[in-house]
Design a protein around this motif. Structure first.
Motif, PDB file in Angstrom:
ATOM      1  N   GLN A 194       0.848  -1.173   0.000  1.00 19.11           N
ATOM      2  CA  GLN A 194       0.000   0.000   0.000  1.00 19.11           C
ATOM      3  C   GLN A 194       0.893   1.236   0.000  1.00 19.11           C
ATOM      4  OE1 GLN A 194      -3.016   0.066   2.973  1.00 19.11           O
ATOM      5  NE2 GLN A 194      -3.486   2.213   2.651  1.00 19.11           N
ATOM      6  N   SER A 195       0.512   2.219  -0.783  1.00 20.11           N
ATOM      7  CA  SER A 195       1.273   3.459  -0.831  1.00 20.11           C
ATOM      8  C   SER A 195       1.197   4.137   0.535  1.00 20.11           C
ATOM      9  CB  SER A 195       0.665   4.371  -1.902  1.00 20.11           C
ATOM     10  OG  SER A 195       1.257   5.631  -1.877  1.00 20.11           O
ATOM     11  N   SER A 196       2.339   4.422   1.129  1.00 22.71           N
ATOM     12  CA  SER A 196       2.390   5.112   2.414  1.00 22.71           C
ATOM     13  C   SER A 196       3.474   6.177   2.343  1.00 22.71           C
ATOM     14  CB  SER A 196       2.700   4.129   3.549  1.00 22.71           C
ATOM     15  OG  SER A 196       4.015   3.641   3.413  1.00 22.71           O
ATOM     16  N   ARG A 197       3.531   7.005   3.340  1.00 23.86           N
ATOM     17  CA  ARG A 197       4.554   8.046   3.365  1.00 23.86           C
ATOM     18  C   ARG A 197       5.952   7.423   3.283  1.00 23.86           C
ATOM     19  NH1 ARG A 197       4.577  13.399   5.178  1.00 23.86           N
ATOM     20  NH2 ARG A 197       6.650  14.117   5.730  1.00 23.86           N
ATOM     21  N   GLU A 198       6.150   6.335   4.014  1.00 28.75           N
ATOM     22  CA  GLU A 198       7.475   5.726   4.094  1.00 28.75           C
ATOM     23  C   GLU A 198       7.931   5.080   2.790  1.00 28.75           C
ATOM     24  OE1 GLU A 198       5.041   5.225   6.500  1.00 28.75           O
ATOM     25  OE2 GLU A 198       6.000   6.683   7.799  1.00 28.75           O
ATOM     26  N   ASN A 199       7.001   4.599   1.970  1.00 32.40           N
ATOM     27  CA  ASN A 199       7.437   3.895   0.772  1.00 32.40           C
ATOM     28  C   ASN A 199       7.048   4.576  -0.541  1.00 32.40           C
ATOM     29  OD1 ASN A 199       4.777   3.284   0.220  1.00 32.40           O
ATOM     30  ND2 ASN A 199       4.952   1.102   0.593  1.00 32.40           N
ATOM     31  N   SER A 200       6.658   5.841  -0.495  1.00 35.24           N
ATOM     32  CA  SER A 200       6.198   6.491  -1.723  1.00 35.24           C
ATOM     33  C   SER A 200       7.098   7.633  -2.194  1.00 35.24           C
ATOM     34  CB  SER A 200       4.769   7.006  -1.545  1.00 35.24           C
ATOM     35  OG  SER A 200       4.740   8.044  -0.591  1.00 35.24           O
ATOM     36  N   ASN A 201       8.336   7.694  -1.697  1.00 33.67           N
ATOM     37  CA  ASN A 201       9.212   8.775  -2.139  1.00 33.67           C
ATOM     38  C   ASN A 201       9.549   8.672  -3.621  1.00 33.67           C
ATOM     39  OD1 ASN A 201      10.937   6.611  -1.896  1.00 33.67           O
ATOM     40  ND2 ASN A 201      12.598   7.794  -0.978  1.00 33.67           N
ATOM     41  N   TYR A 202       9.375   7.494  -4.236  1.00 29.89           N
ATOM     42  CA  TYR A 202       9.622   7.364  -5.670  1.00 29.89           C
ATOM     43  C   TYR A 202       8.709   8.289  -6.483  1.00 29.89           C
ATOM     44  CZ  TYR A 202       5.346   4.618  -5.974  1.00 29.89           C
ATOM     45  OH  TYR A 202       4.038   4.221  -5.913  1.00 29.89           O
ATOM     46  N   LYS A 203       7.600   8.714  -5.908  1.00 29.44           N
ATOM     47  CA  LYS A 203       6.662   9.575  -6.630  1.00 29.44           C
ATOM     48  C   LYS A 203       7.262  10.954  -6.891  1.00 29.44           C
ATOM     49  CE  LYS A 203       2.545   7.315  -4.898  1.00 29.44           C
ATOM     50  NZ  LYS A 203       1.236   7.468  -4.278  1.00 29.44           N
ATOM     51  N   TRP A 204       8.040  11.445  -5.959  1.00 27.23           N
ATOM     52  CA  TRP A 204       8.614  12.782  -6.150  1.00 27.23           C
ATOM     53  C   TRP A 204      10.089  12.751  -6.486  1.00 27.23           C
ATOM     54  CZ3 TRP A 204      12.601  14.352  -3.015  1.00 27.23           C
ATOM     55  CH2 TRP A 204      12.753  13.740  -1.781  1.00 27.23           C
ATOM     56  N   LEU A 205      10.750  11.656  -6.226  1.00 24.36           N
ATOM     57  CA  LEU A 205      12.198  11.548  -6.389  1.00 24.36           C
ATOM     58  C   LEU A 205      12.521  10.919  -7.750  1.00 24.36           C
ATOM     59  CD1 LEU A 205      14.792  12.168  -4.886  1.00 24.36           C
ATOM     60  CD2 LEU A 205      14.651   9.935  -3.818  1.00 24.36           C
ATOM     61  N   LYS A 206      12.233  11.661  -8.819  1.00 21.46           N
ATOM     62  CA  LYS A 206      12.440  11.159 -10.176  1.00 21.46           C
ATOM     63  C   LYS A 206      13.411  12.060 -10.925  1.00 21.46           C
ATOM     64  CE  LYS A 206       7.991   8.973 -10.790  1.00 21.46           C
ATOM     65  NZ  LYS A 206       6.837   8.801 -11.635  1.00 21.46           N
ATOM     66  N   GLY A 207      14.032  11.492 -11.937  1.00 25.01           N
ATOM     67  CA  GLY A 207      14.900  12.276 -12.807  1.00 25.01           C
ATOM     68  C   GLY A 207      16.068  12.872 -12.047  1.00 25.01           C
ATOM     69  N   ASN A 208      16.255  14.161 -12.196  1.00 22.30           N
ATOM     70  CA  ASN A 208      17.396  14.840 -11.572  1.00 22.30           C
ATOM     71  C   ASN A 208      17.031  15.529 -10.259  1.00 22.30           C
ATOM     72  OD1 ASN A 208      15.887  16.905 -12.575  1.00 22.30           O
ATOM     73  ND2 ASN A 208      17.461  17.755 -13.906  1.00 22.30           N
ATOM     74  N   VAL A 209      15.963  15.057  -9.587  1.00 18.12           N
ATOM     75  CA  VAL A 209      15.561  15.627  -8.295  1.00 18.12           C
ATOM     76  C   VAL A 209      16.568  15.177  -7.231  1.00 18.12           C
ATOM     77  CG1 VAL A 209      13.788  15.655  -6.502  1.00 18.12           C
ATOM     78  CG2 VAL A 209      13.125  15.708  -8.911  1.00 18.12           C
ATOM     79  N   ILE A 210      17.086  16.163  -6.479  1.00 14.91           N
ATOM     80  CA  ILE A 210      18.117  15.874  -5.480  1.00 14.91           C
ATOM     81  C   ILE A 210      17.614  16.007  -4.047  1.00 14.91           C
ATOM     82  CG2 ILE A 210      20.068  16.403  -6.958  1.00 14.91           C
ATOM     83  CD1 ILE A 210      20.053  19.252  -5.785  1.00 14.91           C
ATOM     84  N   GLY A 211      16.426  16.552  -3.881  1.00 14.69           N
ATOM     85  CA  GLY A 211      15.847  16.723  -2.557  1.00 14.69           C
ATOM     86  C   GLY A 211      14.612  17.596  -2.645  1.00 14.69           C
ATOM     87  N   ALA A 212      13.970  17.791  -1.507  1.00 15.60           N
ATOM     88  CA  ALA A 212      12.744  18.588  -1.489  1.00 15.60           C
ATOM     89  C   ALA A 212      12.533  19.197  -0.109  1.00 15.60           C
ATOM     90  CB  ALA A 212      11.551  17.726  -1.864  1.00 15.60           C
ATOM     91  N   LEU A 213      11.755  20.258  -0.090  1.00 14.01           N
ATOM     92  CA  LEU A 213      11.309  20.875   1.154  1.00 14.01           C
ATOM     93  C   LEU A 213       9.799  20.690   1.235  1.00 14.01           C
ATOM     94  CD1 LEU A 213      13.370  24.201   1.064  1.00 14.01           C
ATOM     95  CD2 LEU A 213      13.814  22.173   2.455  1.00 14.01           C
TER      96      LEU A 213
END
Length: 159
Positions: free
Chosen positions: A17-36
């Motif tokens: 199930q998609s959860s906060r702990e296992n869904s970082n692949y949704k935003w961490l794509k391509g040349n993304v190095i981090g987020a706020l």
């Protein structure tokens, strides 16, 4: 009839199930190095301190550079100002703030305006930003969570 969109889920996460702990692949794509992360619980508050999310280990130096640029250029204050200029969505004749509607509007409008201005300033740091709605399901409580992320991209890498 509209097209049904599906997520490209990594193989090792397909049966979870998609959860906060296992869904970082949704935003961490391509040349993304981090987020706020913009404070969203219990309600959206872009004036609060932002939560940093580092990307992949190999991008650590680029992420440190991006965080430094964020501080040096004082982009948090310009971000707050831009959010205030856009305002919040409401429902029930303006009596209730529509948190989900506000998030969608902010991401759309900030990507058109604030992100473009920020990216001009960030160009000399080999970094650019965009806004993204990160969502996942919850095992208990409300069924889904959505938060706004300011994603940082390394412009020295191709996506």
């Amino acid at each position: 009839m509209g097209r049904i969109e599906t997520e490209d889920v990594p193989e090792e996460k397909r049966m979870h199930q998609s959860s906060r702990e296992n869904s970082n692949y949704k935003w961490l794509k391509g040349n993304v190095i981090g987020a706020l992360e913009v404070a969203s619980e219990p309600e959206l508050d872009y004036n609060e301190e932002l939560v940093a999310h580092a990307g992949k280990t190999e991008d650590r130096d680029a992420w440190v550079r991006a965080e430094g640029a964020w501080e040096t250029l004082k982009l948090h204050s310009s971000f707050i100002s831009a959010c205030n200029d856009i305002g919040k969505e409401t429902c029930f004749c303006g009596l209730v703030t529509d948190g989900e509607g506000t998030k969608k509007t902010l991401v759309k409008e900030l990507n058109k305006t604030w992100a473009k201005e920020a990216n001009e300033k960030l160009a000399s740091f080999d970094t650019k930003v965009d806004l993204f709605i990160w969502h996942w399901s919850n095992i208990s409580g409300k069924s889904q969570s959505k938060v706004i992320l300011i994603r940082f991209h390394d412009t020295t890498k191709s996506s």
